[in-house]
Design a protein around this motif. Structure first.
Motif, PDB file in Angstrom:
ATOM      1  N   HIS A 317      54.582  41.560  58.362  1.00 30.72           N
ATOM      2  CA  HIS A 317      53.560  40.742  59.034  1.00 30.72           C
ATOM      3  C   HIS A 317      52.655  41.603  59.898  1.00 30.72           C
ATOM      4  CE1 HIS A 317      52.148  37.942  62.276  1.00 30.72           C
ATOM      5  NE2 HIS A 317      51.843  37.230  61.215  1.00 30.72           N
ATOM      6  N   ALA A 320      50.087  43.144  57.719  1.00 29.09           N
ATOM      7  CA  ALA A 320      49.076  42.156  57.350  1.00 29.09           C
ATOM      8  C   ALA A 320      48.100  41.914  58.493  1.00 29.09           C
ATOM      9  CB  ALA A 320      49.761  40.851  56.948  1.00 29.09           C
ATOM     10  N   VAL A 321      48.603  41.861  59.729  1.00 26.20           N
ATOM     11  CA  VAL A 321      47.732  41.660  60.892  1.00 26.20           C
ATOM     12  C   VAL A 321      46.763  42.834  61.037  1.00 26.20           C
ATOM     13  CG1 VAL A 321      47.721  41.531  63.411  1.00 26.20           C
ATOM     14  CG2 VAL A 321      49.339  40.158  62.112  1.00 26.20           C
ATOM     15  N   ARG A 324      44.108  42.562  58.339  1.00 23.89           N
ATOM     16  CA  ARG A 324      43.186  41.463  58.624  1.00 23.89           C
ATOM     17  C   ARG A 324      42.243  41.807  59.764  1.00 23.89           C
ATOM     18  NH1 ARG A 324      46.883  37.611  57.783  1.00 23.89           N
ATOM     19  NH2 ARG A 324      47.561  37.712  59.947  1.00 23.89           N
ATOM     20  N   PRO A 328      36.214  40.804  58.315  1.00 26.03           N
ATOM     21  CA  PRO A 328      36.271  39.610  57.468  1.00 26.03           C
ATOM     22  C   PRO A 328      35.976  39.963  56.012  1.00 26.03           C
ATOM     23  CG  PRO A 328      34.186  39.694  58.628  1.00 26.03           C
ATOM     24  CD  PRO A 328      34.978  40.867  59.100  1.00 26.03           C
ATOM     25  N   THR A 332      39.585  41.836  52.349  1.00 19.78           N
ATOM     26  CA  THR A 332      40.501  41.979  53.486  1.00 19.78           C
ATOM     27  C   THR A 332      41.595  40.931  53.438  1.00 19.78           C
ATOM     28  OG1 THR A 332      38.704  42.854  54.841  1.00 19.78           O
ATOM     29  CG2 THR A 332      40.641  42.030  55.998  1.00 19.78           C
ATOM     30  N   ALA A 333      41.211  39.690  53.118  1.00 22.22           N
ATOM     31  CA  ALA A 333      42.209  38.619  53.043  1.00 22.22           C
ATOM     32  C   ALA A 333      43.224  38.889  51.940  1.00 22.22           C
ATOM     33  CB  ALA A 333      41.509  37.281  52.805  1.00 22.22           C
ATOM     34  N   ALA A 336      45.549  41.634  53.048  1.00 25.87           N
ATOM     35  CA  ALA A 336      46.501  41.210  54.071  1.00 25.87           C
ATOM     36  C   ALA A 336      47.675  40.449  53.469  1.00 25.87           C
ATOM     37  CB  ALA A 336      45.800  40.342  55.115  1.00 25.87           C
ATOM     38  N   THR A 337      47.440  39.773  52.361  1.00 18.24           N
ATOM     39  CA  THR A 337      48.520  38.993  51.744  1.00 18.24           C
ATOM     40  C   THR A 337      49.261  39.762  50.662  1.00 18.24           C
ATOM     41  OG1 THR A 337      46.962  38.053  50.138  1.00 18.24           O
ATOM     42  CG2 THR A 337      47.337  36.814  52.176  1.00 18.24           C
TER      43      THR A 337
END
Length: 483
Positions: A317, A320-321, A324, A328, A332-333, A336-337
Motif C-alpha cells: 500500500h 501504491a501511495v 499515486r 494525476p 499513474t492510477a 498504483a494498482t
C-alpha cells in the motif's frame, strides 16, 4: 519525497468510510466460498485423523485422552468432541467434520481487519484482509479437521483485544484470549512472543533506523536460518520430505508475502516497529528452536501468517501511495494498482490450483482404501502396510479404531506400519497390500538392486496420481505376489 507521503497509520482524517464495511463483507464472502470449495472431496490427512482419534478416544484411563499428548492443548479438541457427542456436528462425511474449521477460518478474516485497522491505513487493512482470504495456506488450514486454524483465530482475537482496548479490562481480555490460543494448539503459543515483542518495540519507536535493521535481521533469521542449518549442519528435514520451518517461510508464506514484509520497515511511514517485532520475532524464535534439533513443523508458524500479511499489505500500500503521489492521470492510477493487484492475483491463482489441480494438497487416501478393500478375499485376512498414510488408512479401513472397544471391531483386517527397510512378508496365509506415497516408493527402490527385489516380491496394482506444487502426493498400491 518522504514528507509528501501520507502517514500509514490511521488518523481521524482517514477513518473508515461507509463503503469499507461492504468491501470487507464481500471479502469475507469470497473467503467463505473458497473455504467451502471441495471441502467434502478431500481425503482425511494424517493430522486430521489424529484429531479424530483425540475426539473419539475415551477421556479417562491409562490410554485415555487426558493421559495422551493431546491433553497439552485440549481446548479445540474438547469443543469438537462436545459437538460430535451432542449431535450438533453429525458425522456423515469429511465435509461435515471440517465445517467448524471453515467457519473459524472465515470469521478470522473480518476479525483480522478489525484488529489491523488500529495500526494500518484503511487501504492497507482491506488489502491485508483480502490477502488472508486468498492465501492458500490459510484456506488449507480452514479446510482441515484440526486445531491450528482455531488457534489462529484465538491469536487474532488476543491481538484485537490488546490493540482496541485500553486499561486493565483490555489487558485482562488479551491475556485470557492468549491463554485460550495456547490451549488450542501449540502454534497458538506464538501469541506470547507477538505481544511481548510488540510491547518491547513500542518503547523503541523513536529509533526508526535501528528498527529497520531489526526487521531485516529478524526476517532473515526466520527465513534463512532454518535452511542454513538444514543444508550446512545436517539438521534433518521433516518426515515426508517437507523442509520444516524453512518450508513454511519459503514455501507456505510465499516469497510474494515475506519479500514485501521484510521491506515494510523501510517503505511505511512511520515505520510500524511494533508490528514488525510482533510478526518476525516469533518466526525467528521458531528458527532458533529448530536449530537446536527440536521438532518444528511448518504448521507451527501458521499463527504468524496474519501479521506477516499485514506487513506485506502495508508495504504494498505504501508503494501504491507513492506512485499515486507522483501526479494525476490514468497511467499513474494503473501503476498504483499494479503491485497490489499482482499480489492478489498470485495468491488467487495459488488458491485456485490448490482447490482443483492439487486436490486440496492431500493424497487420495480414501480412494486407496477403496482399492484395498477390493483386494479383500472371503475367508482370508487382509494385512495393509503403509508409511505416511497409515493413520488415514486406519480411519477408512477400521472405523471406530480408537473408541476403546474391549474386542477388535475389525478382526481379519490389520493396518501395519512400514519399517525403515524394505517390507517383508507378514503372513503367507493373508492377502498383503502395500500402500506407499511416491517419496516412500522412491526411497525403497533407491538402493542398488532394491527395485528388482521389490518387484519380485510385490506386484504394482495401481497408481493414484496426485500432482502438487511441491513434491508428489501420488499413492502406489502393491500386492504381495502369490497372495
Amino acid at each position: 519525497m518522504a514528507a509528501a507521503v501520507p502517514a500509514e497509520r490511521p488518523t481521524a482524517a482517514e477513518s473508515w468510510r461507509r463503503g469499507d464495511a461492504w468491501v470487507l463483507l464481500a471479502i469475507t464472502a469470497v473467503a467463505f466460498a473458497l473455504r467451502l470449495q471441495g471441502v467434502r472431496d478431500w481425503s482425511l490427512s494424517p493430522s486430521e485423523v489424529a484429531t479424530w482419534q483425540a475426539v473419539t478416544m475415551p477421556l479417562d484411563g491409562e490410554h485415555g485422552f487426558f493421559a495422551s499428548p493431546f491433553a497439552a492443548h485440549p481446548l479445540a479438541l474438547l469443543a469438537l468432541r462436545a459437538l460430535l457427542d451432542h449431535g450438533v456436528l453429525p458425522f456423515v462425511g469429511e465435509g461435515w467434520l471440517r465445517l467448524p474449521a471453515v467457519f473459524a477460518g472465515t470469521l478470522t478474516v473480518p476479525l483480522f481487519a478489525l484488529a489491523a485497522r488500529h495500526v494500518l491505513a484503511r487501504g492497507a487493512v482491506l488489502l491485508a484482509a483480502a490477502l488472508l482470504a486468498l492465501h492458500p495456506w490459510h484456506i488449507g488450514a480452514s479446510q482441515a479437521f484440526a486445531p491450528p486454524v482455531f488457534a489462529v483465530g484465538g491469536v487474532v482475537l488476543a491481538l484485537l483485544a490488546a490493540m482496541a482496548g485500553r486499561g486493565w479490562p483490555a489487558r485482562t481480555a488479551a491475556v485470557l484470549l492468549a491463554a485460550a490460543a495456547c490451549a488450542t494448539d501449540r502454534s497458538g503459543c506464538l501469541v506470547v512472543p507477538m505481544l511481548l515483542g510488540a510491547v518491547a518495540a513500542t518503547r523503541w519507536q523513536a529509533a526508526v533506523g535501528r528498527a529497520r535493521w531489526l526487521a531485516l535481521a529478524l526476517g532473515a533469521a526466520a527465513v534463512l536460518l532454518p535452511l542454513a542449518l538444514q543444508l550446512g549442519f545436517g539438521v534433518p528435514f521433516d518426515a515426508g520430505g517437507d523442509p520444516g520451518l524453512a518450508g513454511a517461510a519459503a514455501r507456505q508464506f510465499g516469497p510474494s508475502v515475506w519479500g514485501p514484509a521484510l521491506l515494510a520497515a523501510w517503505l511505511v511511514r512511520p515505520a510500524p516497529v511494533a508490528l514488525v517485532a510482533a510478526a518476525w520475532a516469533p518466526l525467528a524464535g521458531l528458527a532458533l528452536v529448530a536449530g537446536t534439533g527440536h521438532s518444528v513443523a511448518a504448521e507451527d508458524g501458521l499463527a504468524a501468517l496474519p501479521l506477516l500479511l499485514a506487513l506485506a499489505a502495508a508495504a504494498v500500500h505504501a508503494v501504491a501511495v507513492r506512485v499515486r503521489a507522483t501526479g494525476p492521470g490514468l497511467a499513474t492510477a494503473l501503476g498504483a494498482t499494479a503491485v497490489p493487484a499482482a499480489l492478489l492475483v498470485a495468491l488467487a491463482v495459488g488458491a485456485a490450483l490448490r482447490g482443483t489441480v492439487y486436490g486440496g494438497d492431500r493424497s487420495p487416501w480414501r480412494a486407496a482404501a477403496d482399492a484395498v478393500l477390493r483386494a479383500k478375499q472371503a475367508g482370508r485376512d487382509l494385512v495393509v502396510t503403509a508409511g505416511e498414510g497409515r493413520a488415514s488408512l486406519q480411519f477408512y479401513l477400521r472405523p471406530n479404531e480408537w473408541r476403546g472397544a474391549a474386542t477388535d471391531p475389525h478382526p481379519g483386517l490389520r493396518v501395519a506400519a512400514l519399517g525403515d527397510g524394505a517390507p517383508t512378508a507378514d503372513d503367507g496365509a493373508a492377502v498383503q497390500v502395500l500402500v506407499l506415497r511416491s517419496a516412500e516408493w522412491e526411497r525403497l527402490v533407491a538402493p542398488a538392486g532394491a527395485a528388482d527385489a521389490l518387484r519380485q516380491a510385490w506386484e504394482l496394482q495401481r497408481v493414484l496420481p496426485c500432482p502438487r506444487e511441491f513434491g508428489d502426493g501420488s499413492v502406489y498400491l502393491l500386492r504381495r505376489r502369490g497372495g
